[in-house]
Each structure stands twice: as structure tokens, then as C-alpha cells.
Design a protein around this motif. Structure first.
Motif, PDB file in Angstrom:
ATOM      1  N   LEU A 125       0.822  -1.211   0.000  1.00  0.00           N
ATOM      2  CA  LEU A 125       0.000   0.000   0.000  1.00  0.00           C
ATOM      3  C   LEU A 125       0.856   1.262   0.000  1.00  0.00           C
ATOM      4  O   LEU A 125       0.574   2.210  -0.739  1.00  0.00           O
ATOM      5  N   ARG A 126       1.900   1.278   0.779  1.00  0.00           N
ATOM      6  CA  ARG A 126       2.722   2.487   0.886  1.00  0.00           C
ATOM      7  C   ARG A 126       3.630   2.697  -0.337  1.00  0.00           C
ATOM      8  O   ARG A 126       4.261   3.742  -0.461  1.00  0.00           O
ATOM      9  N   GLU A 127       3.682   1.712  -1.215  1.00  0.00           N
ATOM     10  CA  GLU A 127       4.489   1.842  -2.426  1.00  0.00           C
ATOM     11  C   GLU A 127       3.634   2.057  -3.671  1.00  0.00           C
ATOM     12  O   GLU A 127       4.150   2.376  -4.735  1.00  0.00           O
ATOM     13  N   ALA A 128       2.312   1.873  -3.526  1.00  0.00           N
ATOM     14  CA  ALA A 128       1.413   1.932  -4.680  1.00  0.00           C
ATOM     15  C   ALA A 128       0.902   3.353  -4.909  1.00  0.00           C
ATOM     16  O   ALA A 128       0.818   4.160  -3.979  1.00  0.00           O
ATOM     17  N   GLU A 129       0.558   3.630  -6.166  1.00  0.00           N
ATOM     18  CA  GLU A 129      -0.080   4.907  -6.493  1.00  0.00           C
ATOM     19  C   GLU A 129      -1.584   4.748  -6.616  1.00  0.00           C
ATOM     20  O   GLU A 129      -2.326   5.728  -6.507  1.00  0.00           O
ATOM     21  N   LYS A 130      -2.034   3.503  -6.847  1.00  0.00           N
ATOM     22  CA  LYS A 130      -3.469   3.229  -6.983  1.00  0.00           C
ATOM     23  C   LYS A 130      -3.843   2.012  -6.145  1.00  0.00           C
ATOM     24  O   LYS A 130      -3.011   1.139  -5.909  1.00  0.00           O
ATOM     25  N   VAL A 131      -5.115   1.981  -5.735  1.00  0.00           N
ATOM     26  CA  VAL A 131      -5.612   0.906  -4.875  1.00  0.00           C
ATOM     27  C   VAL A 131      -6.927   0.386  -5.421  1.00  0.00           C
ATOM     28  O   VAL A 131      -7.793   1.171  -5.849  1.00  0.00           O
TER      29      VAL A 131
END
Length: 205
Positions: free
Chosen positions: A13-19
């Protein structure tokens, strides 16, 4: 009521730009529902799948009076509210948060985003509509600001009447969502390959 039990896949989550938030249907298992992401254009997403306590988000039909689905119904909405707060705390804005759900999970997805309308990344509702014996528009506030929403459903479907799908779509459009509907004659209560194709084309492009 519902415990906050979240299964994950894809990027951290802390490395992603989208979820992408995946919401399973009645009797579903979140850990297994994560596999749906393999069919969506989400390779760079963090994937989060909450698990309903006792495998169901609310006990009765989504067309029952809301009071008959309490307290599970409000608890399910609260789980999603807390999950969104957690995501935003990592710095991811709502326009990069996506939803996909099947059946009961599709209904819950649509209900949640319409109660909290803002520019989300997009929503794929595989067989679902807004919740309640009748739609109470007083529950819905905000502006989708062009959020793409795809709804696919069968005609007839054992659980979700086509009329509710169409009625829901009109409310979403009135709140400035870009809505695409596809109704499949005599399709079983499942997610079809064509629905996945259209969801990718319209929401996860």
C-alpha cells in the motif's frame, strides 16, 4: 459486528499509487476473491479485500428494508469507511481508489460510493444495485465528478432485478458519474468474461 480483516495482494500500500478494493459476495472468501484482480488491468495496484464476518455483509436480500439488515449493514459500511481512511492516510487520493464487487459485494460497493460521492478512480459492480426496499436518495450526497462506473447484470437474475440496476444507474448519473451498463440475457449469476473486458475498457483502462 464485522471485524476489520483485510487480505492483500499486488503492491504494498505504501508503495502503490493506486488501490483496488475488492468486495466479495454472500458466502465469499476475501482471500479467494483477490484472484479477480488477475483478470483486471491492475498490475501496479495495491489490492485490498475485506472479509465479511460469517462470510456475509448483511443477512437478508439487498431489497429488504434496511432495518432488517441491521446491525450488519451499517457495520459493513463502517468497515469500508475505515479502510478508505487508512488508504488516504498513506497519501493516496480518492481519485486513485477503485472498487470492484460481485453480487452482495457489488451492492455494497455501489451503496458506499453513492453515500460518499467524490471523484473515485472507478467502480466495477458485477451484478448489483443500490440497497433498500426502495431507494432513499436522502442517503446520497456529493459529486462523482466523472467517476467511471460499470454495472453488468443478467436478465433475469435470481437476486438483482434489472429494474433496480437501471434505477441505480440513473441516480449515479444524476450525481455526475459516467455510467456504463451491460445487461446479459439469461446469464447465470456469475461474472462473465465479457463483463471483465468491459470493466477493463471502461474503468481500468
Amino acid at each position: 459486528m464485522h471485524k476489520k480483516e483485510i487480505y492483500t495482494a499486488g503492491k504494498e500500500l505504501r508503495e502503490a499509487e493506486k488501490v483496488l478494493i475488492l468486495i466479495h459476495g454472500r458466502g465469499g472468501i476475501a482471500k479467494e476473491f483477490l484472484l479477480l484482480a488477475n483478470s483486471l488491468n491492475t498490475p501496479e495496484f495495491a489490492i485490498l479485500a475485506p472479509q465479511a464476518t460469517d462470510f456475509t455483509w448483511y443477512p437478508n436480500s439487498f431489497l429488504a428494508p434496511a432495518a432488517q439488515n441491521e446491525p450488519a449493514y451499517s457495520s459493513a459500511l463502517k468497515v469500508l469507511e475505515e479502510l478508505i481512511d487508512d488508504i488516504k492516510e498513506t497519501g493516496i487520493a480518492s481519485e486513485n481508489i477503485y472498487f470492484a464487487g460481485f453480487s452482495q459485494g457489488a451492492c455494497l460497493s455501489l451503496e458506499f460510493v453513492t453515500r460518499n460521492a467524490q471523484r473515485f478512480g472507478g467502480v466495477a459492480a458485477f451484478t448489483g444495485g443500490l440497497i433498500g426496499d426502495k431507494i432513499n436518495t436522502e442517503n446520497y450526497t456529493g459529486d462523482f465528478n466523472g467517476t467511471p462506473i460499470f454495472i453488468g447484470s443478467g436478465d433475469p437474475d435470481a437476486h438483482v432485478p434489472v429494474e433496480r440496476v437501471k434505477e441505480s444507474a440513473e441516480i449515479l448519473r444524476d450525481m455526475n458519474a459516467k455510467v456504463e451498463i451491460e445487461i446479459y440475457k439469461n446469464r447465470p449469476h456469475t461474472i462473465s468474461e465479457d463483463e471483465l473486458r468491459l470493466a477493463n475498457q471502461f474503468v481500468f483502462n
